[in-house]
Enzyme design. Structure first.
Site, PDB file in Angstrom:
ATOM      1  N   HIS A  45      25.486  51.268  39.812  1.00  0.00           N
ATOM      2  CA  HIS A  45      24.406  50.502  39.839  1.00  0.00           C
ATOM      3  C   HIS A  45      24.616  49.486  40.956  1.00  0.00           C
ATOM      4  CE1 HIS A  45      21.982  47.068  38.658  1.00  0.00           C
ATOM      5  NE2 HIS A  45      20.859  48.142  38.707  1.00  0.00           N
ATOM      6  N   GLU A  48      24.472  50.595  44.306  1.00  0.00           N
ATOM      7  CA  GLU A  48      22.959  50.971  44.721  1.00  0.00           C
ATOM      8  C   GLU A  48      22.384  49.610  45.373  1.00  0.00           C
ATOM      9  OE1 GLU A  48      18.908  50.455  42.650  1.00  0.00           O
ATOM     10  OE2 GLU A  48      20.311  51.591  41.264  1.00  0.00           O
ATOM     11  N   HIS A  49      22.535  48.707  44.658  1.00  0.00           N
ATOM     12  CA  HIS A  49      22.007  47.295  45.199  1.00  0.00           C
ATOM     13  C   HIS A  49      22.784  47.077  46.560  1.00  0.00           C
ATOM     14  CE1 HIS A  49      20.093  44.733  41.978  1.00  0.00           C
ATOM     15  NE2 HIS A  49      20.384  46.155  41.230  1.00  0.00           N
TER      16      HIS A  49
END
Length: 416
Positions: A45, A48-49
């Site tokens: 995650h 992803e950022h």
């Protein structure tokens, strides 16, 4: 629908939609939170950022501005077994979307300054998530059911794990996991397959080399152990949020269509057993539903309800009573037919936009290994018999259950 495998194992799938004026483009990467060690929890995650923060060709503002300038939508999401980056644009702007999304996925610089700044953003996201008991309770159920297994950890990670992640560890994860063989490119809408393939080849450039084959499907390992624990969190909330869950079916289980029908009839709509019993007849809750999720080697079946704290025990007992009743006596033929109609209609209606079509073909290729046509899926739903549903109810609904609750009460109240 058409499929091409490029050098290096990159798969490109498209679905042309005659008359569509939009196109959706996505890159699906076969990595998610279950691939992380405890020390790397939240890395998928976090990455992803970071891929939105800049590449060798564009900084973060340029990535955002170039899509805003054409009215496009761009986003990403991380799940437990995959990550997806996507854009939806006018069909004439598809070349731009391909260029931008491929650039982000293949050429992120992962600058140290961006890692530090985005760490703060993710910690704020964790705080926001923790303030929503409706979100937290589902993570709590996963923890109760899977314990220390990676499937029991939240996708977003924890405060401690996010604070401990270094730029080097994230960059290493990126280099190991984000390779063409582990990716699927999917596009749907007003497009031409050969044109999309050419655009992707140009965008990936030198990364598409060799004769490597696509990565195999995520292996079905030995059975993931589950527990029957109770996880509670005392919060001064106006409602109790509870989820009662058990092990479901793995993604490839041929009985999954029968489970879908069972889920729809049990808690998938306003005419479902749970909705009628808990809300309509007794008025004990505003929101009550069941759901089913699937992983490569396990699954989860759950029942959610939100109710006044003083009604928690009544709602929990009633949900268990409904599950026991269906496990023992099954559903009526009429309930099964109604659930089948609901599933068939919602499937077709849900595929009316290009984004949904792109998601269906991308996810099918990456995680299922097969792409069933819509007609095939409709036929499989229609082929489910009442006896099939009764059999799966007897199996799944009698499995040991875990429980997660969030509300203004003590843990001891629901420890048994």
């Amino acid at each position: 629908m058409r499929r091409t495998v490029l050098p290096g194992g990159l798969r490109v799938l498209t679905e042309a939609v005659p008359g569509a004026r939009s196109a959706a483009f996505g890159i699906w990467v076969g990595v998610g939170s279950r691939d992380e060690t405890p020390a790397l929890a939240g890395t998928s995650h976090f990455l992803e950022h970071l891929l939105f923060k800049g590449t060798r060709r564009r900084d973060a503002l340029e990535i955002a501005a170039v899509m805003d300038a054409v009215g496009g939508e761009m986003n990403a999401f991380t799940a437990k077994e995959y990550t997806c980056y996507y854009a939806r644009v006018l069909d004439t702007d598809l070349p731009l979307a391909v260029d931008v999304v491929c650039d982000m996925v293949t050429s992120s610089v992962l600058a140290a300054a961006d890692v530090d700044s985005e760490r703060g953003v993710i910690l704020e996201e964790i705080a926001m998530h923790d303030d929503d008991p409706g979100d937290v309770v589902h993570d709590a159920l996963a923890a109760a059911l899977y314990g220390d297994h990676a499937l029991g950890r939240p996708v977003i990670g924890s405060v401690d794990s996010i604070q401990g992640l270094s730029r080097a560890s994230i960059a290493g994860y990126y280099k190991r996991r984000y390779v063409p063989a582990n990716m699927v490119v999917a596009a749907a809408g007003g497009l031409d397959h050969d044109t999309v393939v050419a655009l992707v080849q140009e965008a990936f450039g030198d990364l598409l080399t060799g004769d490597g084959a696509p990565a195999p499907l995520r292996p079905v390992s030995r059975r993931v152990p589950t527990t029957t624990g109770v996880v509670t969190a005392r919060r001064p909330t106006e409602q109790t949020n509870l989820v009662l869950g058990c092990e479901g079916l793995r993604r490839g289980d041929p009985r999954r269509f029968a489970l879908q029908v069972l889920n729809a009839a049990l808690g998938g709509g306003m005419s479902s057993r749970l909705f009628q019993e808990v809300r309509e007849q007794r008025g004990l809750a505003y929101s009550v539903y069941s759901y089913s999720s699937h992983s490569a080697d396990t699954g989860l079946f759950g029942v959610y309800a939100g109710c006044a704290p003083g009604r928690t025990r009544d709602v929990l007992d009633l949900c268990r009573e409904v599950l026991d009743e269906v496990a023992e006596h099954g559903l009526t033929d009429e309930e099964v037919r109604r659930a089948q109609g609901q599933l068939r209609g919602s499937l077709v209606l849900g595929l009316e936009d290009t984004g949904s079509k792109m998601s269906r073909i991308g996810k099918s290729e990456l995680v299922h290994g097969e792409l069933l046509s819509v007609d095939d899926v409709l036929e499989r739903i229609a082929a489910v018999t009442p006896d099939d549903v009764r059999d799966i109810a007897r199996d799944v609904l009698r499995r040991p259950q875990a429980l997660a609750l969030i509300g203004p009460f003590d843990e001891q109240e629901f420890s048994s």
